[in-house]
Structure formats: C-alpha cells, structure tokens
Design an enzyme around this catalytic site. Structure first.
Site, PDB file in Angstrom:
ATOM      1  CG  ASN A 112      33.613  -2.747 -43.835  1.00  0.00           C
ATOM      2  OD1 ASN A 112      33.873  -3.928 -44.036  1.00  0.00           O
ATOM      3  ND2 ASN A 112      33.103  -1.957 -44.758  1.00  0.00           N
ATOM      4  CG  HIS A 150      29.630  -8.967 -47.845  1.00  0.00           C
ATOM      5  ND1 HIS A 150      29.806  -8.029 -48.831  1.00  0.00           N
ATOM      6  CD2 HIS A 150      28.672  -9.826 -48.290  1.00  0.00           C
ATOM      7  CE1 HIS A 150      28.993  -8.324 -49.843  1.00  0.00           C
ATOM      8  NE2 HIS A 150      28.298  -9.409 -49.541  1.00  0.00           N
ATOM      9  CD  GLU A 164      26.878 -10.931 -52.297  1.00  0.00           C
ATOM     10  OE1 GLU A 164      27.382  -9.950 -52.867  1.00  0.00           O
ATOM     11  OE2 GLU A 164      26.322 -10.869 -51.180  1.00  0.00           O
ATOM     12  CE  LYS A 212      33.579  -7.139 -45.376  1.00  0.00           C
ATOM     13  NZ  LYS A 212      33.816  -5.806 -45.991  1.00  0.00           N
ATOM     14  CE1 TYR A 268      33.057  -7.145 -51.148  1.00  0.00           C
ATOM     15  CE2 TYR A 268      34.778  -8.661 -50.437  1.00  0.00           C
ATOM     16  CZ  TYR A 268      33.687  -7.858 -50.147  1.00  0.00           C
ATOM     17  OH  TYR A 268      33.218  -7.774 -48.851  1.00  0.00           O
TER      18      TYR A 268
END
Ligand code: DAT
Ligand code: MG
Length: 140
Positions: free
Chosen positions: A114, A117, A128, A11, A51
């Site tokens: 965080n 993913h 995905e 990320k 998302y």
C-alpha cells in the site's frame, strides 16, 4: 493545532515503480515539509522490530518480506497537525477503502503493498523517527 513531526516511509512497491517523486509531491502539496529523508534497504530484523506490534498477525511474515523486498524512502515530515494530516493524505490501509485523491487510492497495489507508512500517534511518531534518524539528520 501545533507544529508536529511525523515519520513517513515510501514502501518498496512504490520505489520499484519509480513513483517516489509523485508521492513526495502529494505530501508537500498538503503542506507537509520533508525535514529529513533517505533511501535505504532495511534488514529483516529491522522490519520485524519496526512492525513488532503486528508480530502475532497472520500477515506478519508477508509484511516483513514485502518491506525487505527493495529500497524504502524514510522521511520525517513537519507541519501543522502533521501526524493526522499525513494519515489523511495517505488514505485507509486497504486501498479499496481509501478516499478519492489519497496516495493509497491512487497508487497502492493491494492492502499488503500500500505504498506508504505513516505514524498513527504522537508516541509512535517519536519512536519511529528515532528508529531511523539521529537528531543531526533532521533539519527544519
Ligand atoms: P497502516 O499502515 O494503515 O497503519 P496497520 O498498522 O494496520 O496499517 O498495518 C501495517 C501494515 O501491515 C499495512 O500497511 C499493510 C500490512 N497489513 C495490514 N493488514 C493487512 C492484511 N489484512 N493483509 C495483508 N497485509 C496487511
Ligand atoms: Mg499502522
């Protein structure tokens, strides 16, 4: 357990801090093979669609903003039980609850930033991967 493929994303909070290589090292050291990888900027529409399952959650706006705040590295990982293995190497969503030695425990800034993913199941992995990669971009 069978050889699986899973989708992974490093990320913006992590690309910004220049720790892409450190994260890839964790994945490879766990036996996950990077069979596709590219560094890209995702659009707001892509982040919203990716998302989409979280659309009604209070953090959705913040999530989309965070995911479009800088480059991401999208990857396809392959290995024995790759989907669960990647989730284990990543650690819990909230770094405060992540186990010792996991990526999120060691690198994440907060629950919203965080660092990584990872797909959570076989169907989401398939969807995905297809969201970001065509078949010819993936080489085992
Ligand atoms: P995971 O990324 O572990 O699969 P998730 O699917 O529940 O977790 O949520 C997707 C992302 O949304 C997560 O990585 C960070 C963000 N997020 C989840 N819960 C949040 C919260 N309570 N506050 C802020 N961001 C949150
Ligand atoms: Mg999730």
């Amino acid at each position: 357990m069978a050889i699986e493929r899973t989708f992974s994303m490093i990320k913006p909070d992590a690309t910004r801090r220049n720790i892409t290589g450190k994260i890839v090292d964790r994945l490879e050291s766990a036996g996950l093979k990077v069979v596709a990888q590219k560094r890209i900027l995702i659009t707001k529409a892509q982040a919203e669609a990716f998302y989409g399952v979280h659309r009604e959650r209070p953090f959705f706006g913040e999530l989309v903003e965070t995911m479009t705040s800088g480059p991401v590295v999208v990857q396809v990982l392959e290995g024995e039980g790759a989907i669960l293995k990647n989730r284990e190497v990543m650690g819990a969503t909230n770094p405060a609850q992540a186990a010792e030695g996991t990526i999120r425990k060691d690198f994440a800034v907060s629950i919203g930033e965080n660092s990584v993913h990872g797909s959570d199941a076989a169907e989401t992995a398939k969807a995905e991967i297809a969201f970001f990669f065509s078949d010819i971009e993936i080489t085992g």
